[in-house]
Write an enzyme that holds these catalytic residues in place. Structure first.
Site, PDB file in Angstrom:
ATOM      1  N   ALA A  80     -17.032  82.758 -32.226  1.00  0.00           N
ATOM      2  CA  ALA A  80     -16.558  84.136 -31.980  1.00  0.00           C
ATOM      3  C   ALA A  80     -15.035  84.196 -32.027  1.00  0.00           C
ATOM      4  O   ALA A  80     -14.348  83.407 -31.382  1.00  0.00           O
ATOM      5  CB  ALA A  80     -17.056  84.619 -30.624  1.00  0.00           C
ATOM      6  N   ALA A  81     -14.545  85.137 -32.795  1.00  0.00           N
ATOM      7  CA  ALA A  81     -13.090  85.312 -32.894  1.00  0.00           C
ATOM      8  C   ALA A  81     -12.800  86.617 -33.608  1.00  0.00           C
ATOM      9  O   ALA A  81     -13.643  87.154 -34.328  1.00  0.00           O
ATOM     10  CB  ALA A  81     -12.458  84.159 -33.676  1.00  0.00           C
ATOM     11  N   SER A  83     -10.918  87.538 -36.683  1.00  0.00           N
ATOM     12  CA  SER A  83     -10.711  86.564 -37.758  1.00  0.00           C
ATOM     13  C   SER A  83      -9.832  87.033 -38.918  1.00  0.00           C
ATOM     14  O   SER A  83      -9.597  86.266 -39.848  1.00  0.00           O
ATOM     15  CB  SER A  83     -12.073  86.133 -38.319  1.00  0.00           C
ATOM     16  OG  SER A  83     -12.669  87.211 -39.015  1.00  0.00           O
ATOM     17  N   THR A 123      -9.374  76.835 -37.752  1.00  0.00           N
ATOM     18  CA  THR A 123      -8.933  77.139 -39.115  1.00  0.00           C
ATOM     19  C   THR A 123      -7.769  76.246 -39.548  1.00  0.00           C
ATOM     20  O   THR A 123      -7.007  75.752 -38.706  1.00  0.00           O
ATOM     21  CB  THR A 123      -8.503  78.627 -39.166  1.00  0.00           C
ATOM     22  OG1 THR A 123      -7.756  78.857 -40.354  1.00  0.00           O
ATOM     23  CG2 THR A 123      -7.602  79.011 -38.002  1.00  0.00           C
ATOM     24  N   ASP A 124      -7.611  76.113 -40.851  1.00  0.00           N
ATOM     25  CA  ASP A 124      -6.444  75.391 -41.379  1.00  0.00           C
ATOM     26  C   ASP A 124      -5.145  76.161 -41.132  1.00  0.00           C
ATOM     27  O   ASP A 124      -4.051  75.593 -41.213  1.00  0.00           O
ATOM     28  CB  ASP A 124      -6.609  75.095 -42.881  1.00  0.00           C
ATOM     29  CG  ASP A 124      -6.836  76.325 -43.764  1.00  0.00           C
ATOM     30  OD1 ASP A 124      -6.911  77.454 -43.217  1.00  0.00           O
ATOM     31  OD2 ASP A 124      -6.930  76.158 -44.994  1.00  0.00           O
ATOM     32  N   GLU A 125      -5.269  77.468 -40.831  1.00  0.00           N
ATOM     33  CA  GLU A 125      -4.064  78.302 -40.731  1.00  0.00           C
ATOM     34  C   GLU A 125      -3.182  77.921 -39.541  1.00  0.00           C
ATOM     35  O   GLU A 125      -2.007  78.278 -39.499  1.00  0.00           O
ATOM     36  CB  GLU A 125      -4.453  79.789 -40.688  1.00  0.00           C
ATOM     37  CG  GLU A 125      -5.290  80.156 -41.904  1.00  0.00           C
ATOM     38  CD  GLU A 125      -5.514  81.644 -42.111  1.00  0.00           C
ATOM     39  OE1 GLU A 125      -4.696  82.449 -41.625  1.00  0.00           O
ATOM     40  OE2 GLU A 125      -6.512  81.993 -42.770  1.00  0.00           O
ATOM     41  N   TYR A 149      -2.885  85.949 -35.852  1.00  0.00           N
ATOM     42  CA  TYR A 149      -4.217  85.331 -35.917  1.00  0.00           C
ATOM     43  C   TYR A 149      -4.112  83.822 -35.747  1.00  0.00           C
ATOM     44  O   TYR A 149      -4.744  83.231 -34.864  1.00  0.00           O
ATOM     45  CB  TYR A 149      -4.898  85.673 -37.257  1.00  0.00           C
ATOM     46  CG  TYR A 149      -6.069  84.759 -37.573  1.00  0.00           C
ATOM     47  CD1 TYR A 149      -7.221  84.772 -36.782  1.00  0.00           C
ATOM     48  CD2 TYR A 149      -6.032  83.867 -38.658  1.00  0.00           C
ATOM     49  CE1 TYR A 149      -8.291  83.918 -37.058  1.00  0.00           C
ATOM     50  CE2 TYR A 149      -7.100  83.023 -38.941  1.00  0.00           C
ATOM     51  CZ  TYR A 149      -8.227  83.052 -38.140  1.00  0.00           C
ATOM     52  OH  TYR A 149      -9.278  82.200 -38.413  1.00  0.00           O
ATOM     53  N   LYS A 153      -5.430  81.282 -32.693  1.00  0.00           N
ATOM     54  CA  LYS A 153      -6.364  80.168 -32.916  1.00  0.00           C
ATOM     55  C   LYS A 153      -5.722  78.844 -32.484  1.00  0.00           C
ATOM     56  O   LYS A 153      -6.391  77.966 -31.928  1.00  0.00           O
ATOM     57  CB  LYS A 153      -6.773  80.102 -34.388  1.00  0.00           C
ATOM     58  CG  LYS A 153      -7.646  81.246 -34.870  1.00  0.00           C
ATOM     59  CD  LYS A 153      -9.013  81.317 -34.223  1.00  0.00           C
ATOM     60  CE  LYS A 153      -9.935  80.196 -34.635  1.00  0.00           C
ATOM     61  NZ  LYS A 153     -11.313  80.408 -34.073  1.00  0.00           N
ATOM     62  N   PRO A 204      -6.960  94.991 -55.250  1.00  0.00           N
ATOM     63  CA  PRO A 204      -5.558  94.924 -54.801  1.00  0.00           C
ATOM     64  C   PRO A 204      -5.084  93.487 -54.555  1.00  0.00           C
ATOM     65  O   PRO A 204      -5.462  92.860 -53.566  1.00  0.00           O
ATOM     66  CB  PRO A 204      -5.596  95.702 -53.476  1.00  0.00           C
ATOM     67  CG  PRO A 204      -6.994  95.510 -52.962  1.00  0.00           C
ATOM     68  CD  PRO A 204      -7.889  95.309 -54.136  1.00  0.00           C
ATOM     69  N   ASN A 248      -4.537  83.167 -55.821  1.00  0.00           N
ATOM     70  CA  ASN A 248      -5.343  84.388 -55.693  1.00  0.00           C
ATOM     71  C   ASN A 248      -5.606  85.018 -57.057  1.00  0.00           C
ATOM     72  O   ASN A 248      -6.683  85.561 -57.301  1.00  0.00           O
ATOM     73  CB  ASN A 248      -4.640  85.387 -54.774  1.00  0.00           C
ATOM     74  CG  ASN A 248      -4.600  84.876 -53.345  1.00  0.00           C
ATOM     75  OD1 ASN A 248      -5.415  84.036 -52.951  1.00  0.00           O
ATOM     76  ND2 ASN A 248      -3.637  85.360 -52.562  1.00  0.00           N
ATOM     77  N   ASP A 271       3.117  93.039 -50.695  1.00  0.00           N
ATOM     78  CA  ASP A 271       2.690  91.756 -50.133  1.00  0.00           C
ATOM     79  C   ASP A 271       2.390  91.881 -48.637  1.00  0.00           C
ATOM     80  O   ASP A 271       2.929  92.755 -47.951  1.00  0.00           O
ATOM     81  CB  ASP A 271       3.800  90.706 -50.348  1.00  0.00           C
ATOM     82  CG  ASP A 271       3.234  89.297 -50.409  1.00  0.00           C
ATOM     83  OD1 ASP A 271       2.013  89.127 -50.234  1.00  0.00           O
ATOM     84  OD2 ASP A 271       4.025  88.363 -50.655  1.00  0.00           O
ATOM     85  N   ARG A 272       1.539  90.979 -48.145  1.00  0.00           N
ATOM     86  CA  ARG A 272       1.281  90.850 -46.699  1.00  0.00           C
ATOM     87  C   ARG A 272       2.562  90.367 -46.030  1.00  0.00           C
ATOM     88  O   ARG A 272       3.271  89.511 -46.570  1.00  0.00           O
ATOM     89  CB  ARG A 272       0.165  89.810 -46.530  1.00  0.00           C
ATOM     90  CG  ARG A 272      -0.131  89.439 -45.110  1.00  0.00           C
ATOM     91  CD  ARG A 272      -1.187  88.327 -45.046  1.00  0.00           C
ATOM     92  NE  ARG A 272      -2.537  88.818 -45.215  1.00  0.00           N
ATOM     93  CZ  ARG A 272      -3.617  88.042 -45.348  1.00  0.00           C
ATOM     94  NH1 ARG A 272      -3.499  86.733 -45.349  1.00  0.00           N
ATOM     95  NH2 ARG A 272      -4.810  88.570 -45.480  1.00  0.00           N
TER      96      ARG A 272
END
Ligand code: NAD
Ligand code: TYD
Length: 333
Positions: A80-81, A83, A123-125, A149, A153, A204, A248, A271-272
């Site tokens: 649960a997260a 994400s 996560t790898d993030e 995020y 984590k 996008p 991407n 961009d993000r």
């Protein structure tokens, strides 16, 4: 074995429950899920009447509920997260609550009820962002999260390890790269692009499309989690990756080709914020110690995923229309 799975109505958790119930059909599973926007009971329709499966709608931050539920449980698998990185940029509040406080509540419940075996999905993030020439992340890479995020984590991972060192809670952690496959919520790159193309819309691509992710088919991730639960060393972290680094724009072009569309559908958009350039995972520890490696070739996995979304338009159209929430509102609200 009796297992409490958190977040089992989301993408990876629902695939995990299906995987586990098929392989270990005698085990009992309780799925605790708050059914946020990302949770969907339709993900687990095929097991909902199995006597070994029980769904509980609830929040992992609910101390009393969690303490009641862990009684008699042999294993907690914590998916649960909140994400989605873009949502964490817009508003990080729920990320802090669920990903950090929710993890703490679960850890305390595991600690206070006999020291329940706890596997934490991460996560790898948490490791930050790689340059193009950097070696892939591994278990020794220092944490350097860069989005709300990944920071939430990372905090959760630290707490999980702290409960091992301080309280001897029998934990393991897996840090995995970007997953794809059936039942992934439509806000993520691959399902968003596939369903947009089915609907004749544009796709996008953020920035110049050169950001790199390491993609893994969801069943490979869950097989890795299984290996860690069965054979992993308590207190250890394992890095899981797909060995598929792609930009991407490369993925976008593969999806366009599989869908028989033209590259004119590509729309480069703003961009993000703080967009991590590259993630890549070195999974040699789990390969050498536990004999796990990803099995699904990316082109095959992507084709399978495209077919799944093509054949399950009922599932995703209900998400696009918001109708998927009505299914559980009738039963659980
Ligand atoms: P998801 O967003 O599809 O599902 C999350 C689930 O958690 C949903 O069913 C949601 O209802 C539930 N949930 C959220 N807040 C809750 C709360 N407070 N109490 C109870 N349930 C709650 O996410 P996912 O992609 O399946 O990711 C699952 C886990 O795997 C997460 O911990 C994520 O950080 C991790 N992870 C994801 C990826 C990926 O590529 N998707 C990669 C590596 C790790
Ligand atoms: P995403 O699926 O959100 O996963 P994450 O951010 O956790 O890696 O995004 C994967 C990559 O695709 C990421 O570099 C951002 C990019 N992206 C787009 O270019 N367009 C989109 O519409 C989305 C959702 C993501």
């Amino acid at each position: 074995m009796k297992i409490l799975v958190t977040g089992g109505s989301g993408f990876i958790g629902s695939n995990f429950i299906r995987y586990w119930m098929k392989k270990y059909s005698g085990d009992k599973i309780i799925n605790l899920d708050a059914l946020t926007y990302a949770g969907n009971l339709e993900n687990l329709k095929e097991v909902e009447n199995n006597p070994n499966y029980k769904f509980i709608k609830g929040d992992i931050c609910d101390i009393k509920l969690v303490n009641d539920l862990v009684k008699g449980v042999d294993l907690i698998v914590h998916f649960a997260a909140e994400s989605h990185v873009d949502r964490s940029i817009a508003d990080s509040e729920d990320f802090i609550k669920t990903n950090i406080e929710g993890t703490r509540v679960l850890l305390d419940a595991a600690k206070n009820n006999g020291g329940i075996r706890f596997h934490h999905i991460s996560t790898d993030e948490v490791f930050g962002s790689l340059g193009l020439a950097d070696p892939a992340f591994n278990e020794k890479t220092p944490y350097d999260p860069r989005s709300p995020y990944s920071a939430s984590k990372a905090a959760a991972d630290h707490l999980v390890r702290a409960y091992f060192h301080t309280h001897k809670l029998p934990i393991t952690i897996s840090n995995c790269s970007n997953n794809y496959g059936p039942y992934q919520f439509l806000e993520k790159l691959i399902p968003l692009f596939i369903t947009n193309l089915i609907e004749g819309k544009k796709v996008p691509v953020y920035g110049d499309g050169k950001n790199i992710r390491d993609w893994i088919f969801v069943d490979d991730h869950n097989a890795g989690v299984d290996a860690i639960i069965q054979k992993g060393t308590i207190g250890e972290t394992y890095c899981l990756g797909g060995g598929n680094e792609l930009t991407n724009i490369e993925i976008t072009k593969k999806i366009i080709e599989l869908m028989g569309a033209s590259e004119e559908v590509i729309e480069y958009v703003k961009d993000r914020k703080g967009h991590d350039l590259r993630y890549a995972m070195d999974y040699s520890k789990i390969k050498n110690e536990l004999g796990w490696k990803p099995k699904i070739n990316f082109n095959e996995g992507l084709a399978k995923t495209v077919d799944w979304y093509k054949n399950n338009s009922d599932w995703w159209q209900k998400i696009k229309s918001g109708e998927y929430k009505k299914y559980y509102e009738k039963q659980y609200e």
